[in-house]
Design a protein around this motif. Structure first.
Motif, short mmCIF file in Angstrom:
data_model
loop_
_atom_site.label_atom_id
_atom_site.label_comp_id
_atom_site.label_asym_id
_atom_site.label_seq_id
_atom_site.Cartn_x
_atom_site.Cartn_y
_atom_site.Cartn_z
N ASN A 183 -39.57 88.21 102.59
CA ASN A 183 -40.98 88.03 102.64
C ASN A 183 -41.00 86.36 102.31
OD1 ASN A 183 -41.85 90.63 103.19
ND2 ASN A 183 -41.86 90.96 100.87
N GLU A 184 -40.17 85.65 102.45
CA GLU A 184 -40.33 84.28 102.01
C GLU A 184 -41.06 83.87 100.85
OE1 GLU A 184 -40.46 82.05 105.91
OE2 GLU A 184 -40.08 84.08 106.81
N ALA A 185 -41.06 84.59 100.08
CA ALA A 185 -41.70 84.20 98.86
C ALA A 185 -40.92 83.44 97.85
CB ALA A 185 -42.07 85.38 98.01
N GLN A 186 -41.30 82.76 96.82
CA GLN A 186 -40.51 82.01 96.01
C GLN A 186 -39.25 82.84 95.43
OE1 GLN A 186 -42.71 79.59 93.65
NE2 GLN A 186 -41.11 77.83 93.79
N TYR A 187 -38.13 82.06 95.29
CA TYR A 187 -36.99 82.60 94.48
C TYR A 187 -37.09 82.18 92.95
CZ TYR A 187 -32.10 83.59 93.72
OH TYR A 187 -31.02 84.29 93.49
N ASN A 188 -37.21 83.44 92.03
CA ASN A 188 -37.21 83.21 90.73
C ASN A 188 -36.16 83.81 90.12
OD1 ASN A 188 -38.23 85.85 90.31
ND2 ASN A 188 -40.10 85.08 90.94
N GLU A 189 -36.21 83.82 88.65
CA GLU A 189 -35.02 84.57 88.00
C GLU A 189 -35.17 85.99 88.07
OE1 GLU A 189 -37.78 82.88 86.66
OE2 GLU A 189 -37.58 83.28 84.64
N LYS A 190 -36.29 86.71 88.79
CA LYS A 190 -35.94 88.05 89.01
C LYS A 190 -35.22 88.38 90.13
CE LYS A 190 -38.43 89.67 85.37
NZ LYS A 190 -39.74 90.50 85.49
N THR A 191 -35.19 87.51 91.13
CA THR A 191 -34.27 87.49 92.25
C THR A 191 -32.92 87.48 91.99
OG1 THR A 191 -35.97 86.21 93.11
CG2 THR A 191 -34.17 86.57 94.66
N ASP A 192 -32.42 86.76 90.79
CA ASP A 192 -31.12 86.88 90.30
C ASP A 192 -30.95 88.43 89.70
OD1 ASP A 192 -30.28 84.38 90.91
OD2 ASP A 192 -30.56 83.68 88.92
N ILE A 193 -31.83 88.94 89.15
CA ILE A 193 -31.70 90.11 88.71
C ILE A 193 -31.61 91.34 89.80
CG2 ILE A 193 -32.91 92.16 87.36
CD1 ILE A 193 -32.31 89.74 85.58
N TRP A 194 -32.36 91.15 90.81
CA TRP A 194 -32.18 91.97 92.03
C TRP A 194 -30.69 91.94 92.53
CZ3 TRP A 194 -34.93 95.43 95.19
CH2 TRP A 194 -34.36 95.83 96.44
N SER A 195 -30.06 90.74 92.76
CA SER A 195 -28.85 90.57 93.32
C SER A 195 -27.60 91.22 92.27
CB SER A 195 -28.57 89.29 93.60
OG SER A 195 -29.10 88.34 93.07
N SER A 196 -28.08 90.83 90.95
CA SER A 196 -27.05 91.51 89.97
C SER A 196 -26.95 92.88 89.94
CB SER A 196 -27.50 91.12 88.54
OG SER A 196 -27.96 89.92 88.45
N GLU A 251 -42.03 91.83 89.43
CA GLU A 251 -42.57 91.79 88.13
C GLU A 251 -42.04 93.25 87.50
OE1 GLU A 251 -44.90 92.25 90.97
OE2 GLU A 251 -44.27 90.16 91.21
N LYS A 252 -41.99 94.09 88.16
CA LYS A 252 -41.26 95.51 87.59
C LYS A 252 -39.79 95.38 87.20
CE LYS A 252 -44.75 98.54 89.41
NZ LYS A 252 -45.16 99.40 90.61
N ARG A 253 -39.06 94.36 87.62
CA ARG A 253 -37.74 94.35 87.26
C ARG A 253 -37.65 93.87 85.85
NH1 ARG A 253 -36.36 90.65 92.37
NH2 ARG A 253 -37.40 92.42 93.89
N PRO A 254 -36.55 94.37 85.17
CA PRO A 254 -36.29 93.57 84.05
C PRO A 254 -35.89 92.40 83.90
CG PRO A 254 -34.21 94.88 84.44
CD PRO A 254 -35.42 95.00 85.69
N SER A 255 -36.37 91.52 82.75
CA SER A 255 -35.85 90.22 82.70
C SER A 255 -34.46 90.39 81.79
CB SER A 255 -36.59 89.22 81.36
OG SER A 255 -36.59 89.78 80.33
#
Ligand code: ADP
Ligand code: MG
Length: 273
Positions: A183-196, A251-255
């Motif tokens: 969706n071309e939204a900003q990459y943040n630390e939760k994006t790293d969580i997704w790929s992990s 927002e629902k993904r864990p940190s």
């Protein structure tokens, strides 16, 4: 460059080759990664240098150690000198499991997972400003001679991205792309969580959680967010943490801190202290 002896080529990456090298001063075996900057813009070049400086400050047992960079102006190449990970990467491990019809034991999965979280914790919680990985995939998770997990290829993807000439020559299937990236939204630390989460799923199922034969179909699957349960032999705990990490809403993904509080992870982190 005369301080190193170039040994055999380990592999070819999207930005250039990786060679095993010997540091002459102490005979230590390291690797260097060549980046052909003839195809980079001035901005990209200075960013590579800046990024490598940040990387050299990341000092953690689960992150591939960066030692030095050399710029060869004549050949228009940058060499990034880093730790050699003797036992290869996770993409190779997954491939081996597939051909041998083997699987990775649950306990080993947790051990790998904990070390990925420890590496991300170091980056996401850094006092001097957080560092995002941005390109977590099995090919960037390495194993050293003692099978310790080392995250590699940090940050470089941020520079060599989008508008870069490299981006156009490097059109692999983006299996690990998150809904917000689509969706071309900003990459943040939760994006790293997704790929992990994708990486964790793949080491278990030996295939990525979302697969399709073209980008559009893949994007639709990722946004739909439905994943098949991991193989029966693995625990409900693993399935649950993967589902949590692959929540379509960031927002629902864990940190990393929330992941560290999962009992099976907490216990293993204590053992590593
Ligand atoms: P990619 O662009 O696909 O991420 P890389 O350039 O990172 O590829 O790596 C190319 C090859 O070199 C891969 O086979 C990878 O496993 C290997 N490699 C990269 N870095 C290291 C390292 N520090 N130690 C051992 N092997 C490495
Ligand atoms: Mg890589």
């Amino acid at each position: 460059m005369e301080n190193y002896e170039r040994l055999e080529e380990i592999g070819k990456g999207s930005y250039g080759s990786v060679y095993k090298i010997r540091r002459k001063s102490d005979n230590q075996i390291l690797v260097w990664k060549e980046l052909d900057y003839g195809r980079m813009t001035e901005r990209e070049k200075s960013q590579v240098v800046q990024e490598v400086n940040i990387l050299s400050q990341l000092n953690h047992p689960n992150i591939v150690k960066y030692f030095d960079k050399i710029v060869d102006k004549e050949q228009k190449k940058i060499y990034i000198i880093m730790e050699y990970c003797e036992n290869g990467d996770m993409a190779q491990l997954i491939k081996k499991c597939k051909t041998e019809r083997d699987h990775v034991a649950e306990d080993v999965v947790w051990k790998i997972f904990v070390q990925i979280i420890l590496a991300l914790k170091e980056c996401h919680n850094r006092k001097e400003g957080k560092v995002l990985h941005r390109d977590l995939k099995p090919g960037n998770v390495f194993f050293d001679i003692g099978n310790n997990v080392k995250l590699g290829d940090f940050g470089l993807s941020r520079i060599l991205s989008q508008e870069s000439e490299y981006a156009h020559t490097n059109v692999g299937t983006p299996y690990y792309m998150s809904p917000e990236q689509i969706n071309e939204a900003q990459y943040n630390e939760k994006t790293d969580i997704w790929s992990s989460g994708c990486v964790l799923y793949e080491i278990i199922a030996l295939r990525p959680p979302f697969e399709a034969s073209n980008h559009l179909a893949l994007a639709q699957k990722i946004i739909g967010g439905k994943i098949e349960r991991i193989p029966e032999r693995y625990s409900e705990d693993l399935q649950n943490v993967i589902e949590w990490m692959l929540s379509t809403e960031p927002e629902k993904r864990p940190s990393v801190n929330e992941l560290s509080d999962i009992p099976k992870i907490k216990l293993r982190m204590k053992e590593r202290e």
